[in-house]
Scaffold this motif. Structure first.
Motif, PDB file in Angstrom:
ATOM      1  N   ILE A   1      83.244 -38.174  12.411  1.00 17.09           N
ATOM      2  CA  ILE A   1      82.947 -39.053  13.858  1.00 17.09           C
ATOM      3  C   ILE A   1      81.906 -38.348  14.368  1.00 17.09           C
ATOM      4  CG2 ILE A   1      83.877 -39.570  15.974  1.00 17.09           C
ATOM      5  CD1 ILE A   1      86.591 -39.671  14.637  1.00 17.09           C
ATOM      6  N   MET A   2      80.857 -38.899  14.649  1.00  9.35           N
ATOM      7  CA  MET A   2      79.433 -38.503  15.409  1.00  9.35           C
ATOM      8  C   MET A   2      79.016 -39.585  16.289  1.00  9.35           C
ATOM      9  SD  MET A   2      76.736 -36.272  13.494  1.00  9.35           S
ATOM     10  CE  MET A   2      77.821 -35.218  12.843  1.00  9.35           C
ATOM     11  N   ASN A   3      78.468 -39.164  17.693  1.00 11.50           N
ATOM     12  CA  ASN A   3      77.616 -39.778  18.584  1.00 11.50           C
ATOM     13  C   ASN A   3      78.626 -41.144  18.611  1.00 11.50           C
ATOM     14  OD1 ASN A   3      75.735 -38.214  18.556  1.00 11.50           O
ATOM     15  ND2 ASN A   3      74.475 -39.135  17.099  1.00 11.50           N
TER      16      ASN A   3
ATOM     17  N   ALA B   1      74.734 -33.823  18.360  1.00 17.50           N
ATOM     18  CA  ALA B   1      75.274 -33.982  17.064  1.00 17.50           C
ATOM     19  C   ALA B   1      76.119 -32.984  16.308  1.00 17.50           C
ATOM     20  CB  ALA B   1      73.728 -34.126  16.125  1.00 17.50           C
ATOM     21  N   PHE B   2      75.955 -31.840  16.591  1.00 17.46           N
ATOM     22  CA  PHE B   2      76.718 -30.843  16.141  1.00 17.46           C
ATOM     23  C   PHE B   2      78.086 -30.569  16.780  1.00 17.46           C
ATOM     24  CE2 PHE B   2      72.369 -29.949  14.468  1.00 17.46           C
ATOM     25  CZ  PHE B   2      72.893 -29.940  12.849  1.00 17.46           C
ATOM     26  N   SER B   3      78.324 -31.059  17.886  1.00 19.83           N
ATOM     27  CA  SER B   3      79.109 -30.780  18.769  1.00 19.83           C
ATOM     28  C   SER B   3      80.192 -32.027  18.524  1.00 19.83           C
ATOM     29  CB  SER B   3      79.133 -30.522  20.113  1.00 19.83           C
ATOM     30  OG  SER B   3      78.587 -31.614  20.899  1.00 19.83           O
ATOM     31  N   SER B   4      79.838 -33.039  17.872  1.00 17.74           N
ATOM     32  CA  SER B   4      80.819 -34.259  17.992  1.00 17.74           C
ATOM     33  C   SER B   4      81.607 -34.213  16.923  1.00 17.74           C
ATOM     34  CB  SER B   4      79.760 -35.554  17.870  1.00 17.74           C
ATOM     35  OG  SER B   4      79.098 -35.550  19.040  1.00 17.74           O
ATOM     36  N   GLU B   5      82.683 -33.345  16.860  1.00 16.71           N
ATOM     37  CA  GLU B   5      83.769 -33.203  15.853  1.00 16.71           C
ATOM     38  C   GLU B   5      84.760 -34.181  16.402  1.00 16.71           C
ATOM     39  OE1 GLU B   5      83.351 -31.303  13.196  1.00 16.71           O
ATOM     40  OE2 GLU B   5      81.571 -30.794  13.673  1.00 16.71           O
TER      41      GLU B   5
END
Length: 226
Positions: A181-183, A128-132
């Motif tokens: 943008i996420m997941n 979740a937090f790395s999906s920049e």
């Protein structure tokens, strides 16, 4: 007998006035909010509630929705960490979103407005937090015009996104606004409808394959104008 009847009527009148006064005191501003809570396997809550409060918050809407649907929830140190028996762990847990965007504040302190969507999603923290937003998805994309005449356009910049779809009947649908943008999902916060529009995607080689209206659409990146 007459005196007794008068006393009863007077007492009933006083009770009626008192009840009315209490009802007036318990009133407040009414704010309609959508609430969604999703686990990896199912949607636990997907409803709309009307919060009667002069200072409506996301937590009040979420609690009201859970109580209405009889969904158990837990709160630890002021943060929601469990819904429907599924509790957060060190690696994954419940993350809070407002209008499709990961919130920087907790539900307890997040004020809501008419028409807002508040969500809790059970997700892996690392993903979740790395999906920049990936640099290779920035730019202008379009699909080939299909045999029925339908086509799609997508443009992603550092700040805004726009998506246009032209169907077989030549009806044009467009969304424009800020996005995240996420997941593997693009969420456009559409300015016209004031609501999030979710577009799942995946990168396949040099193409961007999106899903819109349950239809997979292959987009090709357009060369930048010199």
């Amino acid at each position: 007998m007459k005196h007794t009847v008068k006393k009863i009527l007077s007492t009933l009148l006083l009770l009626f006035v008192f009840a009315g006064a209490l009802a007036g005191c318990s009133g407040g501003k009414q704010t309609t909010v959508s609430v969604r809570i999703t686990s990896p396997d199912s949607t636990i809550v997907d409803t709309t509630v009307t919060v009667t409060d002069d200072s409506p918050t996301a937590s009040k809407a979420i609690i009201q929705a859970c109580q209405a649907d009889k969904i158990a929830y837990t709160v630890t140190d002021g943060l929601f960490d469990g819904f429907g028996g599924l509790t957060s762990t060190k690696e994954e847990g419940w993350l809070f979103y407002v209008n499709g965007v990961l919130s920087q504040t907790g539900a307890e302190t997040t004020a809501v407005q008419e028409g807002d969507l508040v969500e809790f999603r059970y997700e892996n923290y690392t993903q979740a937090f790395s999906s920049e937003p990936q640099a290779d998805v920035f730019g202008s994309w379009r699909s080939e015009t299909e045999a029925d005449g339908s086509t799609a356009f997508l443009e992603l910049t550092d700040e805004d996104a726009s998506f246009t779809y032209i169907d077989s009947e030549r009806t044009v649908t467009s969304y424009t606004g800020t996005y995240n943008i996420m997941n593997d999902e693009i969420t456009i916060n559409d300015l016209a409808s004031n609501s999030p529009v979710k577009i799942p995607f995946e990168i396949q080689g040099s193409n961007l394959v999106i899903t819109y209206n349950a239809k997979a659409i292959t987009l090709t990146k357009q060369a930048e104008a010199e």
